[in-house]
Motif scaffolding. Structure first.
Motif, PDB file in Angstrom:
ATOM      1  N   TYR A  99       0.841  -1.185   0.000  1.00 52.66           N
ATOM      2  CA  TYR A  99       0.000   0.000   0.000  1.00 52.66           C
ATOM      3  C   TYR A  99       0.880   1.241   0.000  1.00 52.66           C
ATOM      4  N   LYS A 150      -2.684   5.389   8.509  1.00 48.79           N
ATOM      5  CA  LYS A 150      -3.440   5.486   7.254  1.00 48.79           C
ATOM      6  C   LYS A 150      -3.664   4.121   6.606  1.00 48.79           C
ATOM      7  N   THR A 151      -2.848   3.145   6.977  1.00 46.86           N
ATOM      8  CA  THR A 151      -2.950   1.820   6.359  1.00 46.86           C
ATOM      9  C   THR A 151      -3.869   0.885   7.153  1.00 46.86           C
ATOM     10  N   ALA A 186       1.869   6.736   8.434  1.00 47.98           N
ATOM     11  CA  ALA A 186       1.633   5.735   7.384  1.00 47.98           C
ATOM     12  C   ALA A 186       0.896   4.522   7.942  1.00 47.98           C
ATOM     13  N   ASP A 219      -1.913   3.234  -4.180  1.00 45.69           N
ATOM     14  CA  ASP A 219      -2.607   4.132  -3.254  1.00 45.69           C
ATOM     15  C   ASP A 219      -4.091   3.774  -3.183  1.00 45.69           C
ATOM     16  N   PRO A 251       0.743   4.773   1.235  1.00 48.30           N
ATOM     17  CA  PRO A 251      -0.137   5.531   2.133  1.00 48.30           C
ATOM     18  C   PRO A 251      -0.126   7.040   1.860  1.00 48.30           C
TER      19      PRO A 251
END
Ligand SMILES: *Cc1c(COP(=O)(O)O)cnc(C)c1O
Length: 406
Positions: A148, A215-216, A212, A172, A150
């Motif tokens: 991913y 956000k993941t 990060a 993304d 982020p």
């Protein structure tokens, strides 16, 4: 830090640098394996043993270092078929290996699937489709991670940020619906086991990484139904290239951050450290060929350069340069440069070093990561030697043969 002066003489741990240079010649990379072993131990302890560490071997693929990693029960993060084979050749088994990278060829994917490695970190929908087709042909089920992106910006050199939306790495959030479709459609041949990220290298503080991870997390939750087990937080922890003037995050802070943020997910944490394990444990020894003083500069022309250590040329990276013998203690300002026919061929610019003479030995410090692995034959100079120092013994590494690679 392994480099220390005793009187006017420089020591690498307990080894006198001039003696090492005399015995093995220059240019030579030297690696302190006792220090690497300590770093591994600190990393494991920081996560209370509750982590899968996969060493990013592109940082340093020296056979003795790889064998030490295996002995300490950590795995490998490989980024090519060549690295995968190199890891297998140096004691690792397929289940120790994660395979990352944006440009995997069909041959490399087939190799990974045939060997049955632990995980392939997928970087695009097209790659996922390719893996599914190859897995189908081989009648296998591929275990994958989604890398991913982020979209966080990181305060490091632009060439080593990888988790920003403009970087080529990972996928993304705009990719997520397509990925869900592809995973559902290819259930027979693809098993999603990990969500992975790696936002860059030489991260001097942890806040972009914690951002990060935060956000993941929703992505992990969204894909949990596919059978996720691992949250792979990548690598990237910085080392100090300036002798204690910077304080990069410690393994303890790193471990605490990751475990706190991921506690509620009930996942196994994976990480992929490279530089932090080996960078500070290596140095490149070189000899001064000539001193050339112009009205503008003092050049120390050494028998190594961008062909052996490209980081200064490529990233304007700082490496300490220390004289093996400080002579009278007088200092001068030097550009330390190599023999390559490029003006970008330098090791250090405008650096205050104790006064050098021809034939003096210098140590280019903190060169254990992204040194030898990025070396080339440019101008057809030979590669530097590599020496490992472990439990009081110095071992010369046999030169790597290209036929060993894919
Ligand atoms: C290079 C790389 C790492 C290691 O980075 P360091 O900064 O050396 O810790 C980890 N994961 C991936 C996918 C990489 O490409």
């Amino acid at each position: 830090m392994p480099m220390n002066y005793k009187g006017s003489h420089l020591y690498f741990g307990k080894y006198k640098v001039e003696t090492l240079a005399k015995k093995f010649g220059t240019p030579t990379y030297i690696y302190d394996l006792d220090l690497i072993a300590q770093n591994i131990q600190k990393h494991i302890s920081a996560f209370h043993g509750n982590v899968g560490i996969h060493y990013a071997m592109k940082a340093n693929a020296n056979p003795q270092i790889l064998r030490l990693m295996k002995k300490k029960k950590i795995g490998i993060d490989a980024v090519s078929g060549g690295e995968l084979l190199w890891a297998l050749k140096h004691d690792f088994v397929a289940q120790d290996i994660i395979y990352s990278g944006v440009g995997k060829s069909s041959e490399e994917i087939e190799l990974a699937l045939r060997k049955n490695i632990k995980l392939i970190n997928v970087e695009s929908p097209a790659e996922l489709i390719r893996i599914a087709l190859i897995a189908k042909r081989l009648k296998k089920k591929a275990r994958i991670g989604i890398r991913y992106n982020p979209d966080v910006s990181v305060d490091t050199h632009p060439y080593i940020t990888t988790g920003f939306r403009e970087n080529k790495f990972g996928m993304d959030k705009s990719f997520l619906p397509e990925l869900k479709n592809l995973l559902t459609k290819n259930k027979k041949h693809i098993l999603l086991e990990a969500i992975s990220l790696h936002i860059g290298s030489q991260l001097k503080n942890l806040s972009p990484l914690s951002e990060a991870i935060l956000k993941t997390k929703p992505v992990y939750k969204e894909f949990q139904e596919f059978g996720l087990k691992y949250f792979d937080i990548g690598g990237g922890i910085a080392i100090d290239y300036h002798d204690d003037t910077e304080s990069p995050p410690s393994f303890v802070e790193y471990g605490q951050m990751a475990q706190t943020l991921l506690k509620d997910l009930n996942c196994k944490i994976l990480c992929e450290p490279g530089r932090a394990l080996v960078g500070g444990a290596g140095a490149l020894l070189a000899k001064v060929e000539y001193i050339k003083s112009t009205p503008f500069k003092n050049f120390a022309i050494v028998n190594t350069g961008m062909h052996h250590l490209i980081r200064p040329s490529l990233y304007q990276a700082h490496h300490r340069v220390l004289a093996a013998n400080r002579h009278q203690g007088e200092t001068l300002t030097y550009d330390v440069v190599g023999p390559i026919c490029e003006s970008s061929d330098f090791i250090a610019k405008s650096r205050i070093i104790s006064k050098l003479e021809a034939d003096d030995v210098v140590a280019i410090c903190e060169a254990g990561a992204y040194g030898f692995t990025m070396a080339s034959f440019y101008n057809l100079h030979r590669l530097p030697k590599e020496i490992t120092l472990y439990k009081g013994r110095a071992t010369e590494t046999k030169p790597m043969l290209i036929k060993d690679l894919l």
